[in-house]
Design an enzyme around this catalytic site. Structure first.
Site, PDB file in Angstrom:
ATOM      1  N   ASP A  17      54.913  49.132  63.296  1.00 10.56           N
ATOM      2  CA  ASP A  17      54.301  47.843  62.966  1.00 10.56           C
ATOM      3  C   ASP A  17      52.942  47.741  63.642  1.00 10.56           C
ATOM      4  OD1 ASP A  17      54.765  45.094  61.696  1.00 10.56           O
ATOM      5  OD2 ASP A  17      54.038  44.626  63.696  1.00 10.56           O
ATOM      6  N   GLU A  19      49.387  45.524  64.500  1.00  7.84           N
ATOM      7  CA  GLU A  19      48.670  44.250  64.543  1.00  7.84           C
ATOM      8  C   GLU A  19      47.195  44.581  64.384  1.00  7.84           C
ATOM      9  OE1 GLU A  19      50.441  41.612  64.304  1.00  7.84           O
ATOM     10  OE2 GLU A  19      52.288  42.726  64.719  1.00  7.84           O
ATOM     11  N   ASP A 114      50.865  48.029  56.458  1.00 14.69           N
ATOM     12  CA  ASP A 114      50.622  48.952  57.585  1.00 14.69           C
ATOM     13  C   ASP A 114      50.117  50.314  57.092  1.00 14.69           C
ATOM     14  OD1 ASP A 114      52.164  47.389  60.037  1.00 14.69           O
ATOM     15  OD2 ASP A 114      53.082  47.059  58.080  1.00 14.69           O
ATOM     16  N   HIS A 170      54.971  38.933  65.592  1.00 17.47           N
ATOM     17  CA  HIS A 170      53.576  39.373  65.473  1.00 17.47           C
ATOM     18  C   HIS A 170      53.095  40.153  66.695  1.00 17.47           C
ATOM     19  CE1 HIS A 170      53.260  37.266  61.743  1.00 17.47           C
ATOM     20  NE2 HIS A 170      53.378  36.068  62.305  1.00 17.47           N
ATOM     21  N   ASP A 175      58.056  43.572  66.653  1.00 14.86           N
ATOM     22  CA  ASP A 175      58.316  43.600  65.203  1.00 14.86           C
ATOM     23  C   ASP A 175      59.009  44.917  64.827  1.00 14.86           C
ATOM     24  OD1 ASP A 175      57.160  41.090  64.920  1.00 14.86           O
ATOM     25  OD2 ASP A 175      55.330  41.796  63.954  1.00 14.86           O
TER      26      ASP A 175
HETATM   27  P1  AMP Z   1      52.514  41.181  61.224  1.00 14.77           P
HETATM   28  O1  AMP Z   1      52.984  42.597  61.228  1.00 14.77           O
HETATM   29  O2  AMP Z   1      53.227  40.274  60.307  1.00 14.77           O
HETATM   30  O3  AMP Z   1      52.583  40.700  62.643  1.00 14.77           O
HETATM   31  O4  AMP Z   1      51.011  41.141  60.777  1.00 14.77           O
HETATM   32  C1  AMP Z   1      50.129  42.209  60.936  1.00 14.77           C
HETATM   33  C2  AMP Z   1      48.715  41.688  60.951  1.00 14.77           C
HETATM   34  O5  AMP Z   1      48.445  40.991  59.731  1.00 14.77           O
HETATM   35  C3  AMP Z   1      48.385  40.697  62.046  1.00 14.77           C
HETATM   36  O6  AMP Z   1      48.059  41.317  63.270  1.00 14.77           O
HETATM   37  C4  AMP Z   1      47.196  39.985  61.436  1.00 14.77           C
HETATM   38  O7  AMP Z   1      46.023  40.779  61.533  1.00 14.77           O
HETATM   39  C5  AMP Z   1      47.569  39.904  59.970  1.00 14.77           C
HETATM   40  N1  AMP Z   1      48.237  38.637  59.703  1.00 14.77           N
HETATM   41  C6  AMP Z   1      49.555  38.384  59.733  1.00 14.77           C
HETATM   42  N2  AMP Z   1      49.826  37.101  59.440  1.00 14.77           N
HETATM   43  C7  AMP Z   1      48.617  36.521  59.223  1.00 14.77           C
HETATM   44  C8  AMP Z   1      48.187  35.199  58.876  1.00 14.77           C
HETATM   45  N3  AMP Z   1      49.058  34.210  58.686  1.00 14.77           N
HETATM   46  N4  AMP Z   1      46.839  34.979  58.728  1.00 14.77           N
HETATM   47  C9  AMP Z   1      45.943  35.968  58.900  1.00 14.77           C
HETATM   48  N5  AMP Z   1      46.283  37.230  59.229  1.00 14.77           N
HETATM   49  C10 AMP Z   1      47.594  37.504  59.385  1.00 14.77           C
HETATM   50 MG    MG Z   2      53.624  42.688  63.382  1.00 24.28          MG
END
Ligand code: AMP
Ligand code: MG
Length: 194
Positions: A17, A19, A114, A170, A175
């Site tokens: 995962d 970020e 990803d 996040h 994750d």
């Molecule tokens: P996640 O794996 O769901 O934590 O998301 C991976 C990446 O996607 C995050 O580090 C953000 O760069 C982007 N991301 C996730 N959710 C959002 C959101 N609601 N608004 C903007 N960017 C997001």
């Molecule tokens: Mg994540």
């Protein structure tokens, strides 16, 4: 329940995962300019369904080196953490040096984001894509396994199978661990839950 949706031929699931830099509604910069700021990953042994190793690193972004307040709020990752982190090339090296000694593994993540983000950052930094296996989209596999046409975010997917979220949503490493728990439950403990 159809466990076939998760079938792989390699001995390990490499569950990753990422970020990345971001802004609210992507107003400050578009998706193509997002950069990895954390790689979180676990290796789940397919035969035992045990997590045998885990990996995490922050990554220092270059296109937008300053994190937006929105990004720090979403991920909890701070400017100090990325300022002190290796750049993408070095971080990718460390990541590969961690999983390669285990032999072949199957790259898995929630959705296609990803995989695309790795492709973009590898192009930007002129380094090779790190995986040889195909990609298993866990979001699709989850719905297929449960015979559902809808797709779910990871948090909702966990809720649906009565799995509490662990760690911080996040954060890449948390994750990745939570995704591994979804796979463990769907492949190993289904009779207790359904
Ligand atoms: P996640 O794996 O769901 O934590 O998301 C991976 C990446 O996607 C995050 O580090 C953000 O760069 C982007 N991301 C996730 N959710 C959002 C959101 N609601 N608004 C903007 N960017 C997001
Ligand atoms: Mg994540």
């Amino acid at each position: 329940m159809n466990p076939q949706a998760f079938s792989i031929i390699e001995p390990y699931y490499l569950i990753v995962d990422l970020e990345a830099t971001c802004s609210k509604n992507m107003v400050l910069f578009p998706r193509e300019e997002m950069e990895i700021i954390e790689i979180g990953a676990v290796l789940l042994e397919a035969s035992s369904l045990e997590i045998v190793s885990s990996f995490e690193t922050f990554v220092r972004p270059v296109r937008h080196p300053k994190l937006t307040p929105f990004c720090t709020e979403l991920t909890t990752i701070t400017q100090t953490q990325v300022d002190g982190a290796p750049g993408y090339k070095e971080a990718l090296n460390r990541f590969q040096n961690w999983f390669r000694p285990f032999g072949s593994s199957h790259f898995c993540s929630w959705g296609e984001y990803d995989r695309h983000q790795f492709q973009r950052d590898c192009q930007r930094h002129h380094v090779g894509y790190p995986f040889v296996s195909k990609h298993l989209n866990l979001k699709t596999a989850y719905s297929e396994a449960l015979g559902l046409s809808r797709k779910f975010g990871m948090a909702e997917a966990m809720q649906r199978i009565n799995l509490p979220l662990e760690g911080t949503l996040h954060r890449g490493i948390d994750d990745a661990r939570n995704m591994a728990r979804i796979v463990q439950v769907l492949l190993g403990k289904t009779s207790e839950l359904f």
